[in-house]
Design a protein around this motif. Structure first.
Motif, PDB file in Angstrom:
ATOM      1  N   GLU A  35       0.830  -1.210   0.000  1.00 40.47           N
ATOM      2  CA  GLU A  35       0.000   0.000   0.000  1.00 40.47           C
ATOM      3  C   GLU A  35       0.865   1.261   0.000  1.00 40.47           C
ATOM      4  O   GLU A  35       0.641   2.212   0.750  1.00 40.47           O
ATOM      5  N   ALA A  36       1.844   1.260  -0.872  1.00 39.93           N
ATOM      6  CA  ALA A  36       2.792   2.371  -0.956  1.00 39.93           C
ATOM      7  C   ALA A  36       2.111   3.642  -1.435  1.00 39.93           C
ATOM      8  O   ALA A  36       1.214   3.610  -2.276  1.00 39.93           O
ATOM      9  N   ILE A  56      10.419   1.833 -16.752  1.00 36.06           N
ATOM     10  CA  ILE A  56       9.854   2.829 -15.845  1.00 36.06           C
ATOM     11  C   ILE A  56       8.438   3.187 -16.274  1.00 36.06           C
ATOM     12  O   ILE A  56       7.535   3.312 -15.435  1.00 36.06           O
ATOM     13  N   LEU A  57       8.206   3.334 -17.554  1.00 37.88           N
ATOM     14  CA  LEU A  57       6.861   3.658 -18.025  1.00 37.88           C
ATOM     15  C   LEU A  57       5.890   2.509 -17.770  1.00 37.88           C
ATOM     16  O   LEU A  57       4.716   2.747 -17.452  1.00 37.88           O
ATOM     17  N   ARG A  58       6.349   1.271 -17.842  1.00 37.89           N
ATOM     18  CA  ARG A  58       5.486   0.128 -17.476  1.00 37.89           C
ATOM     19  C   ARG A  58       5.106   0.197 -15.998  1.00 37.89           C
ATOM     20  O   ARG A  58       3.961  -0.075 -15.632  1.00 37.89           O
ATOM     21  N   ILE A  59       6.057   0.572 -15.164  1.00 38.48           N
ATOM     22  CA  ILE A  59       5.751   0.723 -13.736  1.00 38.48           C
ATOM     23  C   ILE A  59       4.703   1.821 -13.554  1.00 38.48           C
ATOM     24  O   ILE A  59       3.706   1.630 -12.863  1.00 38.48           O
ATOM     25  N   ARG A  60       4.928   2.979 -14.173  1.00 37.80           N
ATOM     26  CA  ARG A  60       3.991   4.104 -14.015  1.00 37.80           C
ATOM     27  C   ARG A  60       2.584   3.715 -14.474  1.00 37.80           C
ATOM     28  O   ARG A  60       1.600   4.041 -13.830  1.00 37.80           O
ATOM     29  N   GLU A  61       2.490   3.029 -15.598  1.00 36.17           N
ATOM     30  CA  GLU A  61       1.181   2.626 -16.134  1.00 36.17           C
ATOM     31  C   GLU A  61       0.451   1.669 -15.208  1.00 36.17           C
ATOM     32  O   GLU A  61      -0.775   1.708 -15.118  1.00 36.17           O
ATOM     33  N   ARG A  62       1.173   0.818 -14.508  1.00 34.04           N
ATOM     34  CA  ARG A  62       0.552  -0.229 -13.688  1.00 34.04           C
ATOM     35  C   ARG A  62       0.345   0.165 -12.232  1.00 34.04           C
ATOM     36  O   ARG A  62      -0.425  -0.480 -11.532  1.00 34.04           O
ATOM     37  N   LEU A  63       1.042   1.191 -11.775  1.00 25.70           N
ATOM     38  CA  LEU A  63       0.832   1.646 -10.399  1.00 25.70           C
ATOM     39  C   LEU A  63      -0.525   2.336 -10.293  1.00 25.70           C
ATOM     40  O   LEU A  63      -0.966   2.990 -11.236  1.00 25.70           O
ATOM     41  N   PRO A  64      -1.159   2.229  -9.143  1.00 23.07           N
ATOM     42  CA  PRO A  64      -2.379   3.018  -8.935  1.00 23.07           C
ATOM     43  C   PRO A  64      -2.068   4.503  -9.143  1.00 23.07           C
ATOM     44  O   PRO A  64      -0.955   4.971  -8.869  1.00 23.07           O
ATOM     45  N   ASP A  66      -2.763   7.113  -7.572  1.00 25.08           N
ATOM     46  CA  ASP A  66      -2.422   7.935  -6.410  1.00 25.08           C
ATOM     47  C   ASP A  66      -1.054   7.604  -5.821  1.00 25.08           C
ATOM     48  O   ASP A  66      -0.655   8.192  -4.823  1.00 25.08           O
ATOM     49  N   VAL A  67      -0.319   6.680  -6.430  1.00 27.60           N
ATOM     50  CA  VAL A  67       1.029   6.345  -5.979  1.00 27.60           C
ATOM     51  C   VAL A  67       2.026   7.201  -6.756  1.00 27.60           C
ATOM     52  O   VAL A  67       2.026   7.202  -7.984  1.00 27.60           O
ATOM     53  N   HIS A  68       2.851   7.922  -6.038  1.00 24.52           N
ATOM     54  CA  HIS A  68       3.856   8.780  -6.656  1.00 24.52           C
ATOM     55  C   HIS A  68       5.071   7.931  -7.033  1.00 24.52           C
ATOM     56  O   HIS A  68       5.539   7.130  -6.226  1.00 24.52           O
ATOM     57  N   LEU A  69       5.574   8.129  -8.235  1.00 18.75           N
ATOM     58  CA  LEU A  69       6.779   7.441  -8.693  1.00 18.75           C
ATOM     59  C   LEU A  69       7.873   8.480  -8.852  1.00 18.75           C
ATOM     60  O   LEU A  69       7.725   9.440  -9.625  1.00 18.75           O
ATOM     61  N   VAL A  70       8.941   8.308  -8.077  1.00 20.22           N
ATOM     62  CA  VAL A  70      10.075   9.234  -8.146  1.00 20.22           C
ATOM     63  C   VAL A  70      11.342   8.444  -8.444  1.00 20.22           C
ATOM     64  O   VAL A  70      11.519   7.320  -7.995  1.00 20.22           O
ATOM     65  N   GLU A  86       5.738  11.512 -18.866  1.00 24.21           N
ATOM     66  CA  GLU A  86       4.844  10.397 -18.548  1.00 24.21           C
ATOM     67  C   GLU A  86       4.442  10.375 -17.073  1.00 24.21           C
ATOM     68  O   GLU A  86       3.944   9.374 -16.580  1.00 24.21           O
ATOM     69  N   GLY A  87       4.693  11.465 -16.360  1.00 28.12           N
ATOM     70  CA  GLY A  87       4.240  11.553 -14.975  1.00 28.12           C
ATOM     71  C   GLY A  87       5.206  10.998 -13.955  1.00 28.12           C
ATOM     72  O   GLY A  87       4.818  10.704 -12.827  1.00 28.12           O
TER      73      GLY A  87
END
Length: 108
Positions: A35-36, A56-64, A66-70, A86-87
């Motif tokens: 629940e990151a 990295i873009l695959r991670i961003r697409e699959r994360l909910p 509201d989860v921040h990817l830094v 890509e956010g």
């Protein structure tokens, strides 16, 4: 892929280090399981430079949403333009990460 993920799922920012070289699917699965709120990756291995944006873009697409990817590290900075579009947030230093986490915390 060679990055070192750690999750900061609670307002006290508990870190969970899962080790280097995790595939995108494992990063996402762990973030969901834990629940990151933030997933932070350090991108440092030059042997993975070409594949990095796609992973990295695959991670961003699959994360909910509201989860921040830094991301930090030299590879993230080298691919900053495409990743930001890509956010994905690029934080060049640990101090930048600390400041960003303070900002996340202050919004709670």
């Amino acid at each position: 892929m060679s990055w070192e993920p750690f999750w900061l799922p609670y307002r006290v920012w508990r870190r969970v280090f899962l080790g280097p070289d995790l595939p995108a699917e494992e990063v996402v699965a762990a973030a969901i399981r834990l629940e990151a709120e933030v997933v932070a990756l350090s991108c440092v291995d030059p042997r993975t430079a070409e594949a990095l944006p796609g992973e990295i873009l695959r991670i961003r697409e699959r994360l909910p949403g509201d989860v921040h990817l830094v991301l930090g590290g030299p590879l993230a900075q080298a691919r900053e333009e495409v990743l930001r579009s890509e956010g994905v947030e690029i934080l060049p230093t640990f101090e930048d990460l600390r400041e960003r986490l303070r900002a996340f915390r202050s919004r709670a």
